[in-house]
Design an enzyme around this catalytic site. Structure first.
Site, PDB file in Angstrom:
ATOM      1  N   ASP A 176      50.942  -2.846 -11.199  1.00  0.00           N
ATOM      2  CA  ASP A 176      50.506  -2.600  -9.825  1.00  0.00           C
ATOM      3  C   ASP A 176      51.269  -1.406  -9.254  1.00  0.00           C
ATOM      4  OD1 ASP A 176      49.356  -3.092  -7.257  1.00  0.00           O
ATOM      5  OD2 ASP A 176      51.105  -4.275  -6.697  1.00  0.00           O
TER       6      ASP A 176
ATOM      7  N   ASP B 226      51.481  -0.532  -5.376  1.00  0.00           N
ATOM      8  CA  ASP B 226      52.123  -0.815  -4.097  1.00  0.00           C
ATOM      9  C   ASP B 226      53.055  -2.021  -4.200  1.00  0.00           C
ATOM     10  OD1 ASP B 226      50.551   1.250  -3.164  1.00  0.00           O
ATOM     11  OD2 ASP B 226      49.007  -0.081  -2.386  1.00  0.00           O
TER      12      ASP B 226
END
Length: 183
Positions: free
Chosen positions: A9, A11
């Site tokens: 991922d 963020d």
């Protein structure tokens, strides 16, 4: 034999959005907020002026200027030597973030090919051996090994193996001897 695949991922894992929220909030209000105040609260909440931080997610420049999570560059570069690494972001929720995230990755992670960047809505489509994410909603339905990257909003999650830093991730994958991670 095919390399094992890691989905990472952006963020809250590669980009330190929590620090970015704090910094942007201070720049716009003059109010200093300590990270401890955000522990256990839903992301973007816990700030004295509620709602302003959620607005940042729709503000041009926000995603482009996020700070890099300490150690992420070195560890991801090392992981790519032995694994097939894909950056997977649910970026479609914030359409203006798409170009900003591509530019951010090109600047901070130039060694990651555009072919290894996946922007989607729900991450239930992702198939990999491992997923590193800070959200239960992304890990819950993932069939591979789930690595929860610690963030204030997930501090109370108990159902996953937790990784507080990129040094912890490096140790899990056995690449720590080649990486010096500083925070």
């Amino acid at each position: 034999m095919a390399k094992k695949r890691i989905a990472i991922d952006m963020d809250g894992v590669m980009a330190d959005l929590n620090q970015h929220y704090i910094d942007w909030y201070y720049e716009r209000t003059g109010e200093k907020v300590e990270k401890e105040r955000l522990m256990g609260l839903p992301e973007t909440t816990g700030f004295p002026q509620e709602g302003i931080v959620h607005h940042f997610l729709h503000t041009p420049g926000f995603f482009r200027t996020a700070p890099v999570m300490p150690g992420s560059q070195e560890v991801i570069r090392r992981l790519m030597e032995n694994y097939e690494v894909f950056i997977v972001s649910a970026a479609v929720e914030f359409p203006q973030s798409l170009s900003e995230k591509i530019e951010w990755l090109a600047e901070h992670f130039p060694f990651i090919s555009w072919k290894n960047i996946v922007f989607c809505g729900l991450k239930t489509i992702v198939r990999a051996d491992y997923m590193i994410d800070d959200y239960d909603k992304n890990l819950r339905y993932f069939d591979g090994e789930r690595l929860l990257f610690t963030a204030p909003h997930n501090i109370n999650y108990q159902d996953y193996n937790r990784y507080d830093t990129w040094d912890d991730v490096a140790k899990f994958f056995g690449v720590q001897e080649a990486v010096t991670v500083t925070g």
